[in-house]
Write a protein that holds these residues in place. Sequence first.
Motif, PDB file in Angstrom:
ATOM      1  N   ASN A  77      47.103 -25.913  28.152  1.00  0.00           N
ATOM      2  CA  ASN A  77      47.360 -27.078  27.306  1.00  0.00           C
ATOM      3  C   ASN A  77      46.078 -27.618  26.690  1.00  0.00           C
ATOM      4  O   ASN A  77      46.061 -28.048  25.524  1.00  0.00           O
ATOM      5  CB  ASN A  77      48.044 -28.179  28.124  1.00  0.00           C
ATOM      6  N   ARG A  78      44.992 -27.614  27.464  1.00  0.00           N
ATOM      7  CA  ARG A  78      43.705 -28.061  26.929  1.00  0.00           C
ATOM      8  C   ARG A  78      43.301 -27.195  25.739  1.00  0.00           C
ATOM      9  O   ARG A  78      42.899 -27.706  24.685  1.00  0.00           O
ATOM     10  CB  ARG A  78      42.613 -27.983  27.997  1.00  0.00           C
ATOM     11  N   ARG A  79      43.404 -25.894  25.907  1.00  0.00           N
ATOM     12  CA  ARG A  79      42.952 -24.979  24.853  1.00  0.00           C
ATOM     13  C   ARG A  79      43.848 -25.065  23.619  1.00  0.00           C
ATOM     14  O   ARG A  79      43.358 -25.013  22.487  1.00  0.00           O
ATOM     15  CB  ARG A  79      42.916 -23.550  25.401  1.00  0.00           C
ATOM     16  N   ALA A  80      45.141 -25.203  23.843  1.00  0.00           N
ATOM     17  CA  ALA A  80      46.052 -25.320  22.699  1.00  0.00           C
ATOM     18  C   ALA A  80      45.785 -26.608  21.928  1.00  0.00           C
ATOM     19  O   ALA A  80      45.818 -26.624  20.688  1.00  0.00           O
ATOM     20  CB  ALA A  80      47.509 -25.279  23.194  1.00  0.00           C
ATOM     21  N   PHE A  81      45.490 -27.666  22.644  1.00  0.00           N
ATOM     22  CA  PHE A  81      45.214 -28.943  21.996  1.00  0.00           C
ATOM     23  C   PHE A  81      43.915 -28.871  21.206  1.00  0.00           C
ATOM     24  O   PHE A  81      43.837 -29.353  20.068  1.00  0.00           O
ATOM     25  CB  PHE A  81      45.130 -30.044  23.056  1.00  0.00           C
ATOM     26  N   ILE A  82      42.907 -28.275  21.773  1.00  0.00           N
ATOM     27  CA  ILE A  82      41.639 -28.106  21.060  1.00  0.00           C
ATOM     28  C   ILE A  82      41.844 -27.266  19.805  1.00  0.00           C
ATOM     29  O   ILE A  82      41.240 -27.527  18.756  1.00  0.00           O
ATOM     30  CB  ILE A  82      40.570 -27.492  21.989  1.00  0.00           C
ATOM     31  N   GLY A  83      42.727 -26.285  19.885  1.00  0.00           N
ATOM     32  CA  GLY A  83      43.031 -25.479  18.714  1.00  0.00           C
ATOM     33  C   GLY A  83      43.599 -26.318  17.579  1.00  0.00           C
ATOM     34  O   GLY A  83      43.263 -26.111  16.405  1.00  0.00           O
ATOM     35  N   LYS A  84      44.445 -27.297  17.905  1.00  0.00           N
ATOM     36  CA  LYS A  84      44.987 -28.208  16.886  1.00  0.00           C
ATOM     37  C   LYS A  84      43.876 -29.084  16.303  1.00  0.00           C
ATOM     38  O   LYS A  84      43.822 -29.315  15.093  1.00  0.00           O
ATOM     39  CB  LYS A  84      46.076 -29.086  17.485  1.00  0.00           C
ATOM     40  N   LEU A  85      42.989 -29.565  17.182  1.00  0.00           N
ATOM     41  CA  LEU A  85      41.907 -30.430  16.711  1.00  0.00           C
ATOM     42  C   LEU A  85      40.924 -29.672  15.816  1.00  0.00           C
ATOM     43  O   LEU A  85      40.369 -30.246  14.875  1.00  0.00           O
ATOM     44  CB  LEU A  85      41.166 -31.036  17.903  1.00  0.00           C
ATOM     45  N   GLU A  86      40.700 -28.398  16.101  1.00  0.00           N
ATOM     46  CA  GLU A  86      39.766 -27.606  15.295  1.00  0.00           C
ATOM     47  C   GLU A  86      40.199 -27.559  13.825  1.00  0.00           C
ATOM     48  O   GLU A  86      39.365 -27.578  12.922  1.00  0.00           O
ATOM     49  CB  GLU A  86      39.675 -26.187  15.856  1.00  0.00           C
ATOM     50  N   LYS A  87      41.501 -27.513  13.601  1.00  0.00           N
ATOM     51  CA  LYS A  87      42.007 -27.470  12.223  1.00  0.00           C
ATOM     52  C   LYS A  87      41.827 -28.802  11.513  1.00  0.00           C
ATOM     53  O   LYS A  87      41.626 -28.846  10.305  1.00  0.00           O
ATOM     54  CB  LYS A  87      43.487 -27.069  12.232  1.00  0.00           C
ATOM     55  N   LEU A  88      41.913 -29.892  12.274  1.00  0.00           N
ATOM     56  CA  LEU A  88      41.801 -31.225  11.693  1.00  0.00           C
ATOM     57  C   LEU A  88      40.355 -31.682  11.543  1.00  0.00           C
ATOM     58  O   LEU A  88      40.015 -32.390  10.583  1.00  0.00           O
ATOM     59  CB  LEU A  88      42.556 -32.236  12.563  1.00  0.00           C
ATOM     60  N   PHE A  89      39.512 -31.292  12.503  1.00  0.00           N
ATOM     61  CA  PHE A  89      38.141 -31.817  12.559  1.00  0.00           C
ATOM     62  C   PHE A  89      37.131 -30.677  12.718  1.00  0.00           C
ATOM     63  O   PHE A  89      36.470 -30.551  13.753  1.00  0.00           O
ATOM     64  CB  PHE A  89      37.998 -32.792  13.731  1.00  0.00           C
ATOM     65  N   PRO A  90      36.954 -29.865  11.690  1.00  0.00           N
ATOM     66  CA  PRO A  90      36.027 -28.727  11.813  1.00  0.00           C
ATOM     67  C   PRO A  90      34.581 -29.138  12.011  1.00  0.00           C
ATOM     68  O   PRO A  90      33.778 -28.350  12.531  1.00  0.00           O
ATOM     69  CB  PRO A  90      36.216 -27.975  10.488  1.00  0.00           C
ATOM     70  N   ALA A  91      34.223 -30.368  11.641  1.00  0.00           N
ATOM     71  CA  ALA A  91      32.830 -30.807  11.760  1.00  0.00           C
ATOM     72  C   ALA A  91      32.535 -31.527  13.069  1.00  0.00           C
ATOM     73  O   ALA A  91      31.386 -31.884  13.337  1.00  0.00           O
ATOM     74  CB  ALA A  91      32.481 -31.718  10.583  1.00  0.00           C
ATOM     75  N   ILE A  92      33.552 -31.767  13.889  1.00  0.00           N
ATOM     76  CA  ILE A  92      33.365 -32.477  15.159  1.00  0.00           C
ATOM     77  C   ILE A  92      33.256 -31.469  16.301  1.00  0.00           C
ATOM     78  O   ILE A  92      34.029 -30.509  16.367  1.00  0.00           O
ATOM     79  CB  ILE A  92      34.535 -33.445  15.421  1.00  0.00           C
ATOM     80  N   THR A  93      32.302 -31.681  17.189  1.00  0.00           N
ATOM     81  CA  THR A  93      32.161 -30.827  18.370  1.00  0.00           C
ATOM     82  C   THR A  93      33.312 -31.099  19.333  1.00  0.00           C
ATOM     83  O   THR A  93      33.556 -32.246  19.712  1.00  0.00           O
ATOM     84  CB  THR A  93      30.826 -31.086  19.074  1.00  0.00           C
ATOM     85  N   LEU A  94      34.004 -30.058  19.734  1.00  0.00           N
ATOM     86  CA  LEU A  94      35.141 -30.172  20.640  1.00  0.00           C
ATOM     87  C   LEU A  94      34.829 -29.432  21.926  1.00  0.00           C
ATOM     88  O   LEU A  94      34.312 -28.313  21.897  1.00  0.00           O
ATOM     89  CB  LEU A  94      36.399 -29.578  20.001  1.00  0.00           C
ATOM     90  N   SER A  95      35.126 -30.068  23.063  1.00  0.00           N
ATOM     91  CA  SER A  95      34.840 -29.408  24.334  1.00  0.00           C
ATOM     92  C   SER A  95      35.961 -29.624  25.330  1.00  0.00           C
ATOM     93  O   SER A  95      36.646 -30.644  25.304  1.00  0.00           O
ATOM     94  CB  SER A  95      33.511 -29.898  24.918  1.00  0.00           C
ATOM     95  N   GLU A  96      36.126 -28.656  26.196  1.00  0.00           N
ATOM     96  CA  GLU A  96      37.171 -28.675  27.219  1.00  0.00           C
ATOM     97  C   GLU A  96      36.583 -29.190  28.523  1.00  0.00           C
ATOM     98  O   GLU A  96      35.525 -28.719  28.965  1.00  0.00           O
ATOM     99  CB  GLU A  96      37.708 -27.257  27.389  1.00  0.00           C
TER     100      GLU A  96
END
Length: 327
Positions: free
Chosen positions: A159-178
């Motif tokens: 679920n963490r990884r799937a959610f980060i995948g959604k955020l990557e599409k919305l916020f390509p310039a923001i650092t995302l971490s699990e």
Amino acid sequence: MSEPLWITEQDVVAAISLPEAIQALEKGLALEAQGVARNMAKTHQIWGGHHTLHAIGAVVEGAHTVGTKTWAHTAGGATPLVTLWNSETGKLEAIIEAFALGQMRTGGISGVATARMAAQDANELGVIGTGKQALTQVVAVAAVRKLKRIRVYSPTPENRRAFIGKLEKLFPAITLSESTSVADAVKDAPIVTAVTRAREPIATARMLAKGAHFNAVGAITPEREEFAQDVFGRVDLLAVDMIASVKALSAEFRKRFGDSDWSSVHLLSDLVAGKVKRPPNADLTLFKAMGMGLSDLALGIEILNRVRASGGGRPIPHPKPAQPRLV
């Protein structure tokens, strides 16, 4: 007078975005602060052990509108509807399909709170929970603060990884971490949002950074708790969407305040009106949302105005009284 409108999910998402929904919510809260908008007490009934029928609503005299949101939550799903009437004539104005509306008001209200309660330079969010309401919560915070990093925690790695995948599409310039724990997700984070179904506290005072703002929006029924009681000991500003609902349904607040003095608990509308502000050098600020009819009506009113202006929606005949059959 124009005919009532049936407004579909597609009409709703075409009419308004989440950042625009935040602005509409602020308008509704400003009317509450002026005394021309009031919530109806939230009510529900249970059947079959876990199915629930819900009703919330509000009077918005400042917009000449009254209305309700009703839905039946079952194992097979739900169909929420917002119904608006003219407050002066009682005429039906609109029936709005309210899945997207509900998600935007739930996320948007945290955006309103974060805009007024988080430090101005807060640029990192720790989000606890990745369920169906989590995405709008993150987007709403990003709409009011320029985020550089978002940390995500869920107990389920997939679920963490799937959610980060959604955020990557919305916020390509923001650092995302699990994050693999709640503590890691919130460590040193200036903004924290918990949107979970936790039945035991998962966030403690020791985990939260000095100066942080905490949105606690997942525990909306009495059997749920997201944060420990020691969090209250650090809070310098405490706000809620609707005090009556918090008193009735929040286990966290009921344990803390019970029948004692609730004067330290402020309405979010008072912050919107500028009556209360974040204290300088606040140790911790906390916002608790339970969901309220005014939020749904504030969005419903804005959506109706936009749909009418664009010529959208489906006109429906206004109900006409009929005499009952007596025999």
